[in-house]
Design a protein around this motif. Structure first.
Motif, mmCIF file in Angstrom:
data_model
loop_
_atom_site.group_PDB
_atom_site.id
_atom_site.type_symbol
_atom_site.label_atom_id
_atom_site.label_comp_id
_atom_site.label_asym_id
_atom_site.label_seq_id
_atom_site.Cartn_x
_atom_site.Cartn_y
_atom_site.Cartn_z
ATOM 1 N N ALA A 185 -35.243 6.088 -23.728
ATOM 2 C CA ALA A 185 -35.670 7.459 -24.008
ATOM 3 C C ALA A 185 -36.951 7.792 -23.259
ATOM 4 N N LYS A 186 -37.113 9.078 -22.958
ATOM 5 C CA LYS A 186 -38.348 9.593 -22.372
ATOM 6 C C LYS A 186 -38.912 10.630 -23.324
ATOM 7 N N VAL A 187 -40.172 10.496 -23.649
ATOM 8 C CA VAL A 187 -40.837 11.418 -24.561
ATOM 9 C C VAL A 187 -41.424 12.573 -23.761
ATOM 10 N N SER A 188 -41.234 13.766 -24.246
ATOM 11 C CA SER A 188 -41.775 14.942 -23.569
ATOM 12 C C SER A 188 -43.306 14.941 -23.652
ATOM 13 N N SER A 189 -43.937 15.177 -22.541
ATOM 14 C CA SER A 189 -45.406 15.252 -22.530
ATOM 15 C C SER A 189 -45.900 16.544 -23.152
ATOM 16 N N HIS A 190 -45.047 17.529 -23.303
ATOM 17 C CA HIS A 190 -45.440 18.823 -23.853
ATOM 18 C C HIS A 190 -44.965 19.022 -25.286
ATOM 19 N N SER A 202 -51.045 9.292 -25.480
ATOM 20 C CA SER A 202 -49.607 9.276 -25.173
ATOM 21 C C SER A 202 -49.383 8.690 -23.797
ATOM 22 N N THR A 203 -49.657 7.428 -23.682
ATOM 23 C CA THR A 203 -49.516 6.777 -22.380
ATOM 24 C C THR A 203 -48.081 6.328 -22.106
ATOM 25 N N ILE A 204 -47.300 6.136 -23.181
ATOM 26 C CA ILE A 204 -45.916 5.671 -23.013
ATOM 27 C C ILE A 204 -44.978 6.850 -23.185
ATOM 28 N N THR A 205 -44.358 7.227 -22.121
ATOM 29 C CA THR A 205 -43.400 8.337 -22.208
ATOM 30 C C THR A 205 -41.964 7.882 -21.972
ATOM 31 N N ASN A 206 -41.804 6.667 -21.465
ATOM 32 C CA ASN A 206 -40.470 6.079 -21.282
ATOM 33 C C ASN A 206 -40.443 4.738 -22.006
ATOM 34 N N TYR A 207 -39.389 4.516 -22.782
ATOM 35 C CA TYR A 207 -39.308 3.245 -23.506
ATOM 36 C C TYR A 207 -37.842 2.920 -23.823
ATOM 37 N N ASN A 208 -37.644 1.639 -24.101
ATOM 38 C CA ASN A 208 -36.337 1.143 -24.552
ATOM 39 C C ASN A 208 -36.383 0.906 -26.059
ATOM 40 N N ASP A 209 -35.252 1.060 -26.699
ATOM 41 C CA ASP A 209 -35.134 0.738 -28.136
ATOM 42 C C ASP A 209 -33.889 -0.111 -28.305
ATOM 43 N N GLY A 235 -30.499 -4.003 -45.753
ATOM 44 C CA GLY A 235 -30.274 -3.975 -44.324
ATOM 45 C C GLY A 235 -31.238 -4.912 -43.630
ATOM 46 N N GLY A 236 -30.914 -5.286 -42.456
ATOM 47 C CA GLY A 236 -31.792 -6.173 -41.712
ATOM 48 C C GLY A 236 -31.313 -6.352 -40.297
ATOM 49 N N GLY A 237 -32.188 -6.920 -39.471
ATOM 50 C CA GLY A 237 -31.817 -7.163 -38.098
ATOM 51 C C GLY A 237 -33.041 -7.347 -37.222
ATOM 52 N N PHE A 238 -32.917 -6.925 -35.982
ATOM 53 C CA PHE A 238 -33.999 -7.074 -35.008
ATOM 54 C C PHE A 238 -34.138 -5.775 -34.218
ATOM 55 N N GLU A 239 -35.376 -5.485 -33.826
ATOM 56 C CA GLU A 239 -35.632 -4.304 -33.019
ATOM 57 C C GLU A 239 -36.786 -4.583 -32.066
ATOM 58 N N SER A 240 -36.595 -4.203 -30.818
ATOM 59 C CA SER A 240 -37.637 -4.442 -29.821
ATOM 60 C C SER A 240 -37.439 -3.485 -28.651
ATOM 61 N N THR A 241 -38.515 -3.373 -27.826
ATOM 62 C CA THR A 241 -38.413 -2.546 -26.614
ATOM 63 C C THR A 241 -38.079 -3.370 -25.391
ATOM 64 N N HIS A 242 -38.071 -4.709 -25.541
ATOM 65 C CA HIS A 242 -37.799 -5.599 -24.413
ATOM 66 C C HIS A 242 -36.759 -6.623 -24.814
#
Length: 528
Positions: free
Chosen positions: A162-167, A176-183, A376-383
């Protein structure tokens, strides 16, 4: 009745899962002590459920509307032996199944051709196949109902970029230094509705009774087809006997016609005698055609039940034995008290009463809160490199309860409806018993009276034959007209056909008696 053991084998423990909607964006982590406490509480809750008594009345078989008689009333036919005599005022046979029909009941007639047709029903008859599949579907409904005992589990990975809108609103550029990230997610959820009030248990009970009723329906369809085929078979054999009689009569009438014509040529007879002889002969030929039509229809019926290709199906003529007392198979009736366990229609009606009783409990359970547990349970990361590591783990536990406060009297009406349905099914069961005893008594009396009628008819045939012999002698001697011979001949033919009808009817009534007694079936054949 407690919750099945298989449910207790699945306690909610460490890393238990809750529905996704119970997990907030900022997942809360619990310490080991809190987690163990939560898991222990849920385990204790599960154990407590197993001891909960389901709501609603426990089933008790409705008592028959009338007391079961100790003996059948309408006994007396020679081929229907009476049941054992009571000892000290009570029935005490060595084995309740002794002297009762078993299995392939049609084999008591010792007719290989009938056996061949009957054996095909179970394999080829489509009405029976439809009833079998209906039972299979009802049996699967029990498995469907039992599935509610267990938690529902689901799991699946998710990959998003995802890319976060700067506006976007409320954005602080400095932070807001991170505008692109993985989930990257790998999550599982579990949800379970404990059977506190016994709704699931009553539903399973209801489905099981429905399957058992369907199984009894299957047995009833099979018995009906078997008995219908046997009745049609003996009716056909009776028509073979009538055809044999008519063939013999037509031959005799041809001889009589020749005689009247010779007498007319000799100047002894009259044209009226010839006309009467010819009329009687043509009447017999017409009756022979009627017998052929009826026989063809019975042949088609037998072929259809046994599932033959009708264009190639033929049954060779084989008249029932004439000239002596009909030899019928012995039909053991057993005790009247055993009838309730031997008739599939009675068993089906009783199981439907049990089904309706279980539905009362299902309706009453609607008055109690609905409680749902989840996790519920599991794992979540950006990498990907840290996706399945310990710091990326997440889990949550939760539960909810809801209670319907106002429904405009719906639950009360549904519960009363369930009680009314039970009373209706209980009355149907009781009435089925009454009708069953009536049918057995009817067939017993039919056989007894037909036996007496056959004896009288045999005497009538002998008398009619003697009368015809005398009339023929008088006619040949010129003492009387041919009208007397015609009258005597008609009387003999009618009595012979009546005797043939009585013979085939007696065989058919034994089949009906066997059907009324339940054939070789009993309630032990119903799956438990």
């Amino acid at each position: 009745m407690g919750t099945p053991k298989t449910v207790l084998d699945l306690p909610l423990s460490t890393k238990d899962r809750a529905p996704h909607f119970l997990r907030s964006n900022s997942t809360q982590k619990m310490g080991p002590a809190s987690l163990a406490l939560s898991a222990s509480a849920l385990l204790l809750l599960t154990l407590a459920i197993s001891g909960c008594k389901p709501v609603g009345p426990n089933y008790q078989r409705p008592a028959p509307a009338t007391e079961t008689p100790a003996l059948y009333k309408e006994t007396g036919a020679s081929n229907v032996p009476p049941p054992p005599n009571p000892a000290n005022g009570s029935w005490s046979p060595a084995n309740p199944s002794d002297g009762m029909l078993k299995g392939k009941w049609w084999e008591i007639y010792n007719d290989p051709q009938l056996n061949q047709y009957e054996e095909r029903i179970a394999t080829y008859n489509q009405s029976l196949h439809a009833a079998l599949e209906t039972y299979f579907a009802a049996r699967e409904q029990v498995r469907i109902a039992r599935a509610a005992f267990y938690p529902t589990l689901s799991a699946g990975p998710g990959v998003n970029h995802a890319k976060v809108s700067s506006h976007r609103p409320l954005t602080i550029p400095a932070t807001s230094t991170i505008t692109n990230y993985n989930d990257l997610t790998l999550e599982g959820q579990a949800s379970w509705e404990p059977d506190f009030w016994g709704k699931i248990r009553r539903t399973v009970e209801s489905a099981k009774a429905a399957a058992q009723a369907s199984n009894a329906d299957l047995a009833n369809v099979e018995l009906s087809l078997e008995s219908e085929l046997a009745e049609d078979y003996f009716e056909l054999r009776g028509l073979d006997t009538q055809k044999q009689l008519l063939d013999s009569d037509i031959k005799a009438l041809n001889d009589q016609l020749d005689l009247t014509r010779r007498r007319l040529k000799g100047g002894i007879g009259t044209g009226v005698d010839v006309a009467q002889a010819l009329t009687q002969l043509d009447t017999e030929r017409a009756q022979l055609i009627d017998v052929g039509i009826a026989r063809t229809e019975f042949e088609h019926a037998i072929g259809s039940i046994a599932y033959y290709k009708l264009s190639d199906f033929n049954i060779a003529a084989d008249p029932l034995e004439m000239g002596s007392k009909t030899v019928l198979p012995t039909v053991p009736t057993g005790l009247p008290s055993q009838l309730l366990e031997r008739r599939p229609d009675i068993a089906a009606a009783e199981r439907r009463a049990a089904l309706a009783n279980a539905q009362i409990g299902v309706a009453i359970s609607a008055f109690y809160p609905t409680i749902t547990l989840g996790g519920g349970g599991g794992f979540e990361s950006t990498h990907g490199g840290t996706w399945l590591q310990g710091p990326s783990s997440l889990w949550s536990l939760g539960g909810q309860a809801s209670e319907l406060l106002i429904d405009g009297g719906l639950r009360h009406a549904v519960t009363q409806q369930a009680r009314d349905n039970f009373e209706a099914n209980a009355s149907t069961y009781k009435n089925t018993i009454v009708v069953a005893f009536q049918e057995v008594e009817d067939k017993l009396s039919d056989l007894r009276i037909l036996e007496q009628e056959e004896e009288a008819e045999r005497a009538a045939v002998a008398d009619a034959q003697n009368s015809l012999d005398i009339s023929n002698q008088r006619y040949k001697g010129g003492v009387t007209s041919y009208l007397e011979v015609t009258t005597a001949e008609n009387t003999l033919i009618q009595n012979q056909r009546t005797e043939a009808n009585l013979k085939s009817e007696q065989y058919a009534k034994t089949v009906e008696l066997i059907r009324s007694l339940g054939g070789g079936w009993d309630t032990t054949q119903i799956p438990k």
